[in-house]
Design an enzyme around this catalytic site. Structure first.
Site: not given
Ligand code: NAP
Ligand code: MG
Length: 496
Positions: A193, A246, A268, A302, A399
């Protein structure tokens, strides 16, 4: 005059894959629309125009995808093959990505605004990742256990079953590969997904799989909203594991949701990583690296080193060097060869990032570089440095996920270790010193999943484990850890 490097809109790349909207779901090797007929649009953040539309799946579509993945998991063509054959499938996947690498990178650049050099590098990392895991199926050994007389006891590792890969928008193709490659290498099946803003490279990847022998249903894609399609996946009772990259907020929700059937989880999550510059460091090298470590990917990374701690005696010298480096980060069209920083990934994300300028100013901090909204009304944020700020300020704790760092002076190793660890996060860390014993002592004391010593961030493509302490996550991707994370341990006791 535009403030960023621009290109003729007529020269904007448009891979043929984008013709024929809307893009569909990939379930059991077939393309099908969402059962509800719902779609979502995906935007090019450079132009803020719609690129195409994608299916918006709901729980009924998720049921079909999980069932297809379960059937594939139980089929002889996936579960009754040799380890060598499984490795060959991964090699074929690497080859087909390599043959289409420019197109996959182009789709990511169009979809999330990353400079093409960066997205192409990420696709290269993905190729290396699949090749790394192609070697694993033939090397996953069990153990023979010390056994009492008259017994023969052993331990084997077996696949989990149906696994789910949920990924963010900042490194779309790379993040998905880090999950899919080890999941397949260990004999699982996958429902992926991708983030709704950046699903295109995953969908093109699914099309390309037709050029490999990978059995149908081993890899499936659900696109749509996180709160609907993603939610249905994490609640699903027939999903054995979720590997999620995420935000920490969604990660915490997933942790609670996984209780429904005690799903295995890898998380992650976010970061606010420290860069520590001691007075004895190679300051020009440290300044160059410190700039890259918070600016690469427009800071949408990240592992971004967004809290820069500099030892007081070299504060002024280092600040000047850092400012010089930051000035070289030219914003522009992702497809302009001189662009270093592209637009942020979406208007909503841009609004959130620039809102932090006031968060910083309201705390009495000084924005010494950047800190202005895009004069052209686009989604560009110039490199931004915040000074006269303490580590407990919101701008130093939250962040931002944009090209924004704080610069904080310190006196002595104890103070900088305390400030570095004073964070809910613990993903990466960077240490600059010529004193080798100091480097290792500080590395031992930092609460971070990775410590880069006199080095910029190095993204693993299989060898080095990657993940976070504290609220930066649970578990590790890569290394031997990921093989454990995608398998169950089975103990077999035999009375002879
Ligand atoms: P996010 O909002 O948490 O989204 C990540 C993924 O989760 C997306 O595919 C999102 O889908 C999905 N999602 C959202 N709500 C969900 C739910 N209730 N159930 C299941 N899946 C759900 O994060 P983001 O804002 O896209 O990404 C930025 C974040 O990712 C930052 O905090 C960053 O630090 C982190 N990140 C961490 C790493 C690591 O390796 N530690 C690497 C890269 C990024 P939709 O987008 O379709 O809503
Ligand atoms: Mg997009």
């Amino acid at each position: 005059m535009s403030h960023h490097l621009s290109l003729d809109p007529a020269s904007r790349p448009r891979p043929r894959f984008l013709d024929g909207a809307p893009k569909q779901l990939f379930i059991g090797g077939e393309w099908r629309p969402a059962g509800s007929g719902q779609t979502l649009t995906t935007i090019d953040p450079m132009t803020e125009q719609v690129i195409t539309s994608i299916a918006s799946a709901d729980a009924a579509d998720v049921d079909l995808a999980v069932a297809a993945a379960r059937r594939a998991f139980e089929s002889d063509e996936w579960s009754a093959i040799t380890p060598y054959q499984r490795g060959l499938y991964l090699s074929q996947i690497a080859d087909v990505i390599e043959a289409n690498a420019d197109e996959l990178a182009t789709l990511d650049s169009l979809d999330m605004g990353g400079p093409f050099a960066l997205t192409r590098w990420m696709v290269g990392n993905a190729i290396e990742t699949y090749r790394h895991y192609a070697g694993w199926p033939t090397k996953i050994y069990g153990q023979t256990a010390p056994s009492a007389p008259g017994q023969f006891n052993y331990v084997v590792r077996q696949p989990l079953g149906v696994t789910v890969a949920i990924t963010p928008w900042n490194g779309p193709f790379l993040q998905m590969s880090w999950k899919v490659a080890p999941a397949l290498a260990t004999g699982n099946t996958v429902v992926a997904k991708p983030a709704q803003q950046t699903s295109l490279s995953a969908l093109r990847f699914a099309e390309l799989l037709a050029q490999t022998d990978l059995p149908r249903g081993v890899f499936n894609i659900i696109t749509g909203e996180g709160g609907v399609a993603g939610e249905a996946l994490i609640q699903h009772p027939d999903v054995n594991k979720v590997s999620f990259t995420g935000s920490t907020a969604v990660g915490k929700h997933l942790l609670a949701a996984s209780a429904v059937n005690v799903k295995r989880l890898t998380l992650e999550l976010g970061g606010k990583s420290p860069t520590i510059v001691f007075a004895d460091a190679d300051l020009p090298a440290a300044a160059k690296a410190a700039a890259g470590d918070f600016l690469n990917g427009s800071g949408q990374s990240c592992v971004a080193g967004t809290r820069i701690f500099v030892e007081e005696p070299v504060r002024e010298e280092f600040s000047a060097l850092l400012a010089e480096e930051m000035a070289t980060y030219v914003t522009g069209d992702p497809f302009h060869p001189d662009t270093v920083i592209g637009p942020l990934a979406s208007r909503a994300h841009y609004d959130r990032v620039v809102s932090y300028f006031d968060v910083a100013r309201d705390a009495g901090a000084t924005i010494t570089t950047g800190g202005v909204e895009d004069p052209d009304g686009g989604l560009f944020v110039a490199p931004t440095l915040v000074e006269n700020v303490t580590n407990d300020a919101r701008i130093a704790q939250e962040e931002v996920f944009g090209p924004v760092a704080v610069l904080i002076p310190f006196n002595g190793v104890d103070e900088v270790v305390r400030m570095s660890n004073d964070s809910i996060y613990g993903l990466a860390s960077y240490v600059w010193t010529r004193d080798l014993s100091q480097a290792h002592t500080v590395a031992a004391r930092l609460e971070a999943g990775s410590v880069f010593i006199n080095s910029t961030a190095q993204m693993s493509s299989g060898i080095l484990p990657f993940g976070g302490f504290k609220q930066s996550g649970i578990g590790r991707e890569h290394g031997t850890d990921v093989i454990d994370a995608f398998t169950e341990t089975k103990t077999v006791v035999v009375n002879l």
